[in-house]
Design a protein around this motif. Structure first.
Motif, PDB file in Angstrom:
ATOM      1  N   TRP A 170     -12.612  16.348 -50.479  1.00 21.76           N
ATOM      2  CA  TRP A 170     -12.129  16.612 -49.118  1.00 21.76           C
ATOM      3  C   TRP A 170     -13.080  16.061 -48.052  1.00 21.76           C
ATOM      4  O   TRP A 170     -12.631  15.529 -47.040  1.00 21.76           O
ATOM      5  CB  TRP A 170     -11.933  18.113 -48.931  1.00 21.76           C
ATOM      6  CG  TRP A 170     -10.751  18.663 -49.673  1.00 21.76           C
ATOM      7  CD1 TRP A 170      -9.617  17.986 -50.043  1.00 21.76           C
ATOM      8  CD2 TRP A 170     -10.581  20.001 -50.143  1.00 21.76           C
ATOM      9  NE1 TRP A 170      -8.757  18.823 -50.703  1.00 21.76           N
ATOM     10  CE2 TRP A 170      -9.320  20.064 -50.781  1.00 21.76           C
ATOM     11  CE3 TRP A 170     -11.375  21.145 -50.093  1.00 21.76           C
ATOM     12  CZ2 TRP A 170      -8.831  21.239 -51.359  1.00 21.76           C
ATOM     13  CZ3 TRP A 170     -10.897  22.324 -50.676  1.00 21.76           C
ATOM     14  CH2 TRP A 170      -9.636  22.361 -51.290  1.00 21.76           C
ATOM     15  N   LEU A 171     -14.385  16.191 -48.264  1.00 20.66           N
ATOM     16  CA  LEU A 171     -15.347  15.649 -47.307  1.00 20.66           C
ATOM     17  C   LEU A 171     -15.155  14.142 -47.140  1.00 20.66           C
ATOM     18  O   LEU A 171     -15.132  13.622 -46.021  1.00 20.66           O
ATOM     19  CB  LEU A 171     -16.775  15.956 -47.755  1.00 20.66           C
ATOM     20  CG  LEU A 171     -17.262  17.397 -47.580  1.00 20.66           C
ATOM     21  CD1 LEU A 171     -18.557  17.621 -48.349  1.00 20.66           C
ATOM     22  CD2 LEU A 171     -17.468  17.732 -46.095  1.00 20.66           C
TER      23      LEU A 171
ATOM     24  N   GLY B 150      -1.298  16.777 -48.248  1.00 18.56           N
ATOM     25  CA  GLY B 150      -0.617  15.794 -49.067  1.00 18.56           C
ATOM     26  C   GLY B 150      -1.480  15.097 -50.100  1.00 18.56           C
ATOM     27  O   GLY B 150      -1.084  14.058 -50.641  1.00 18.56           O
ATOM     28  N   ARG B 151      -2.661  15.669 -50.400  1.00 18.10           N
ATOM     29  CA  ARG B 151      -3.561  15.003 -51.350  1.00 18.10           C
ATOM     30  C   ARG B 151      -3.792  15.833 -52.613  1.00 18.10           C
ATOM     31  O   ARG B 151      -4.670  15.506 -53.414  1.00 18.10           O
ATOM     32  CB  ARG B 151      -4.922  14.733 -50.681  1.00 18.10           C
ATOM     33  CG  ARG B 151      -4.881  13.928 -49.390  1.00 18.10           C
ATOM     34  CD  ARG B 151      -4.587  12.471 -49.635  1.00 18.10           C
ATOM     35  NE  ARG B 151      -5.629  11.790 -50.364  1.00 18.10           N
ATOM     36  CZ  ARG B 151      -6.680  11.188 -49.788  1.00 18.10           C
ATOM     37  NH1 ARG B 151      -6.843  11.208 -48.473  1.00 18.10           N
ATOM     38  NH2 ARG B 151      -7.573  10.540 -50.537  1.00 18.10           N
ATOM     39  N   ASP B 152      -3.014  16.910 -52.809  1.00 17.47           N
ATOM     40  CA  ASP B 152      -3.269  17.817 -53.930  1.00 17.47           C
ATOM     41  C   ASP B 152      -3.071  17.151 -55.292  1.00 17.47           C
ATOM     42  O   ASP B 152      -3.842  17.406 -56.227  1.00 17.47           O
ATOM     43  CB  ASP B 152      -2.388  19.066 -53.827  1.00 17.47           C
ATOM     44  CG  ASP B 152      -2.953  20.097 -52.863  1.00 17.47           C
ATOM     45  OD1 ASP B 152      -3.951  19.778 -52.195  1.00 17.47           O
ATOM     46  OD2 ASP B 152      -2.394  21.205 -52.774  1.00 17.47           O
TER      47      ASP B 152
END
Length: 270
Positions: free
Chosen positions: A25-26, A259-261
């Motif tokens: 996530w970072l 939207g990146r799961d």
């Protein structure tokens, strides 16, 4: 130049996937920051907290076994986590050095179930530790019942039913399962290095859901048995990602990217 960082603490800790999640996530958000593992033994917990309290770059930590209860004695508790869930999994450092403890496990656990109507539904929960407390807190809020807890120590588990105002019973780990709508493994059984969790699922109805909080391995023996019966399953990554998302925003001031799961799950299972 110093950069903000957060950590996950536990004993053991090498198995934690939290650094992968927060690091993903970072990078996706282009934020300057770091997220690390810290192996903290129980007798070193107080010293760890005291040292990090003085570090302005430290944003906080996620807390895993066996510290979720002990950490409550070392940090502030404005949300009365002790009186409600009774276990903390997240500590956030304020700018003035104050350390606030909270729990993101309950919301992370419940997120995959939020669209279901579980009011009055019979539930089975395996375990009576810190994770089970978060699970039972969330289930009580959903109005489930009755709840059957499978645990080695009946006294501890009976206390949890009373704490969360749930009706039900406590039985041994080898007891016959009742026809529950939801079965949750909130213990470490089935995790790599731990004994397996061998349950006879034949008494569960065909529309039951089996939810295993263990994520190493991702497909546990319990989930494999459930899938072979054609039951719907929820794996441990759902809760892990859900609770991490809430903690990430507390640590770094931004929500994880949307939207990146699926990309994240692929990274975690590679």
């Amino acid at each position: 130049m110093s950069i903000p960082y957060a950590e996950v603490i536990g004993d053991p800790i090498a198995q934690s996937k939290s650094p992968l999640i927060h690091g993903f996530w970072l990078e996706a958000l282009g934020l300057k920051g770091d997220y690390r593992r810290a192996h903290v033994k129980p007798d070193a917990l107080a010293d760890y907290v005291a040292e990090r309290r003085e570090d302005p770059d430290w944003r906080g930590c996620n807390v895993t076994m066996p510290h979720k209860a002990a950490i409550m004695d070392l940090v502030d508790d404005p949300g009365d986590i002790r009186g409600s869930i009774g276990a903390m999994n997240t500590v956030v450092r304020q700018r003035d050095g104050a350390l606030i403890g909270t729990n993101t496990d309950a919301a992370g656990f419940y997120a995959p179930l939020a669209e279901l109507d579980l009011e009055g539904a019979p539930v089975v929960v395996v375990g009576a530790g810190g994770a089970a407390r978060a699970v039972l807190f969330a289930l009580a809020r959903a109005g489930v019942g009755p709840v059957t807890i499978l645990n080695r120590s009946p006294l501890k588990a009976m206390g949890l039913l009373a704490t969360f105002g749930l009706k039900g019973e406590v039985v041994a780990l080898d007891a016959t399962l009742p026809p529950a709508a939801l079965l949750v493994n909130a213990s470490s059984l089935g995790m790599k290095g731990q004994p397996p969790l061998d349950l006879d699922l034949s008494h569960l109805p065909d529309d039951a859901i089996v939810y295993d909080l263990v994520y190493s391995p991702l497909t546990t023996g319990l989930l494999a048995a459930a899938e072979s019966r054609g039951l719907d399953t929820v794996d441990g990554l759902d809760m892990l990602i859900g609770q991490a998302a809430l903690a990430f925003e507390l640590f770094f001031g931004k929500a994880p990217p949307e939207g990146r799961d699926e990309e994240l799950r692929a990274l975690l299972t590679a």
